[in-house]
Design an enzyme around this catalytic site. Structure first.
Site, PDB file in Angstrom:
ATOM      1  N   HIS A  46       0.827  -1.213   0.000  1.00 29.59           N
ATOM      2  CA  HIS A  46       0.000   0.000   0.000  1.00 29.59           C
ATOM      3  C   HIS A  46       0.861   1.264   0.000  1.00 29.59           C
ATOM      4  CE1 HIS A  46      -3.594   2.389   0.936  1.00 29.59           C
ATOM      5  NE2 HIS A  46      -4.265   1.321   0.539  1.00 29.59           N
ATOM      6  N   ASP A  50      -3.570   7.203  -2.282  1.00 29.20           N
ATOM      7  CA  ASP A  50      -4.726   6.884  -3.119  1.00 29.20           C
ATOM      8  C   ASP A  50      -4.243   6.203  -4.391  1.00 29.20           C
ATOM      9  OD1 ASP A  50      -7.435   6.921  -3.934  1.00 29.20           O
ATOM     10  OD2 ASP A  50      -7.096   8.747  -5.090  1.00 29.20           O
ATOM     11  N   GLY A  51      -5.045   5.337  -4.950  1.00 28.33           N
ATOM     12  CA  GLY A  51      -4.737   4.731  -6.236  1.00 28.33           C
ATOM     13  C   GLY A  51      -4.030   3.391  -6.164  1.00 28.33           C
ATOM     14  N   ASN A  52      -3.895   2.806  -4.991  1.00 25.05           N
ATOM     15  CA  ASN A  52      -3.215   1.521  -4.865  1.00 25.05           C
ATOM     16  C   ASN A  52      -3.955   0.403  -5.592  1.00 25.05           C
ATOM     17  OD1 ASN A  52      -0.890   2.062  -2.959  1.00 25.05           O
ATOM     18  ND2 ASN A  52      -2.589   2.947  -1.839  1.00 25.05           N
ATOM     19  N   GLY A  53      -5.269   0.405  -5.497  1.00 24.06           N
ATOM     20  CA  GLY A  53      -6.065  -0.610  -6.177  1.00 24.06           C
ATOM     21  C   GLY A  53      -5.951  -0.507  -7.683  1.00 24.06           C
ATOM     22  N   ARG A  54      -6.079   0.708  -8.197  1.00 25.95           N
ATOM     23  CA  ARG A  54      -5.962   0.906  -9.651  1.00 25.95           C
ATOM     24  C   ARG A  54      -4.578   0.514 -10.141  1.00 25.95           C
ATOM     25  NH1 ARG A  54      -9.050   5.761  -8.215  1.00 25.95           N
ATOM     26  NH2 ARG A  54      -7.031   6.601  -7.636  1.00 25.95           N
ATOM     27  N   THR A  55      -3.562   0.925  -9.403  1.00 25.87           N
ATOM     28  CA  THR A  55      -2.188   0.610  -9.804  1.00 25.87           C
ATOM     29  C   THR A  55      -1.939  -0.894  -9.770  1.00 25.87           C
ATOM     30  OG1 THR A  55      -1.458   2.739  -8.943  1.00 25.87           O
ATOM     31  CG2 THR A  55       0.247   1.077  -9.327  1.00 25.87           C
ATOM     32  N   SER A  56      -2.421  -1.553  -8.732  1.00 27.64           N
ATOM     33  CA  SER A  56      -2.201  -3.001  -8.634  1.00 27.64           C
ATOM     34  C   SER A  56      -2.947  -3.751  -9.738  1.00 27.64           C
ATOM     35  CB  SER A  56      -2.599  -3.525  -7.257  1.00 27.64           C
ATOM     36  OG  SER A  56      -3.994  -3.406  -7.061  1.00 27.64           O
ATOM     37  N   ARG A  57      -4.130  -3.278 -10.112  1.00 33.33           N
ATOM     38  CA  ARG A  57      -4.858  -3.914 -11.218  1.00 33.33           C
ATOM     39  C   ARG A  57      -4.122  -3.709 -12.540  1.00 33.33           C
ATOM     40  NH1 ARG A  57      -9.061  -2.064  -8.051  1.00 33.33           N
ATOM     41  NH2 ARG A  57      -9.341  -0.159  -9.292  1.00 33.33           N
TER      42      ARG A  57
END
Length: 92
Positions: A46, A50-57
């Site tokens: 993490h 902000d944006g960890n989910g988008r980046t990981s996807r």
């Protein structure tokens, strides 16, 4: 295996370990498994506010695309980013 529990004061160290793992040990894994682990470990670290989910996807999808697999989600913004990555990286 990497230790990837969130510890904010170790983000740089954990990201370096993730990059190293993905460059060496992870290459022996099936691309789908490697992409899933990359996604999970990145989320565990993490590194951003902000944006960890988008980046990981995006990281997961990049791994899938390297081996000809289709992307797994249909967010319009993300599809645009993936198209740019594909064009700049794979259509040379």
């Amino acid at each position: 295996m990497l230790k990837w529990m969130r510890t904010p004061f170790k983000i740089q160290e954990q990201m370096n370990a993730l990059i190293s793992w993905n460059g060496r040990k992870a290459q022996a894994l099936h691309p789908i498994v490697r992409g899933a682990l990359l996604h999970a470990i990145f989320i565990g670290i993490h590194p951003f506010i902000d944006g960890n989910g988008r980046t990981s996807r995006l990281l997961l999808n990049l791994e899938l695309m390297k081996f000809g697999y289709p992307h797994y989600f249909s967010n319009r913004k993300s599809i645009g980013v993936l198209r740019c990555i594909r064009q700049s990286t794979y259509d040379r």
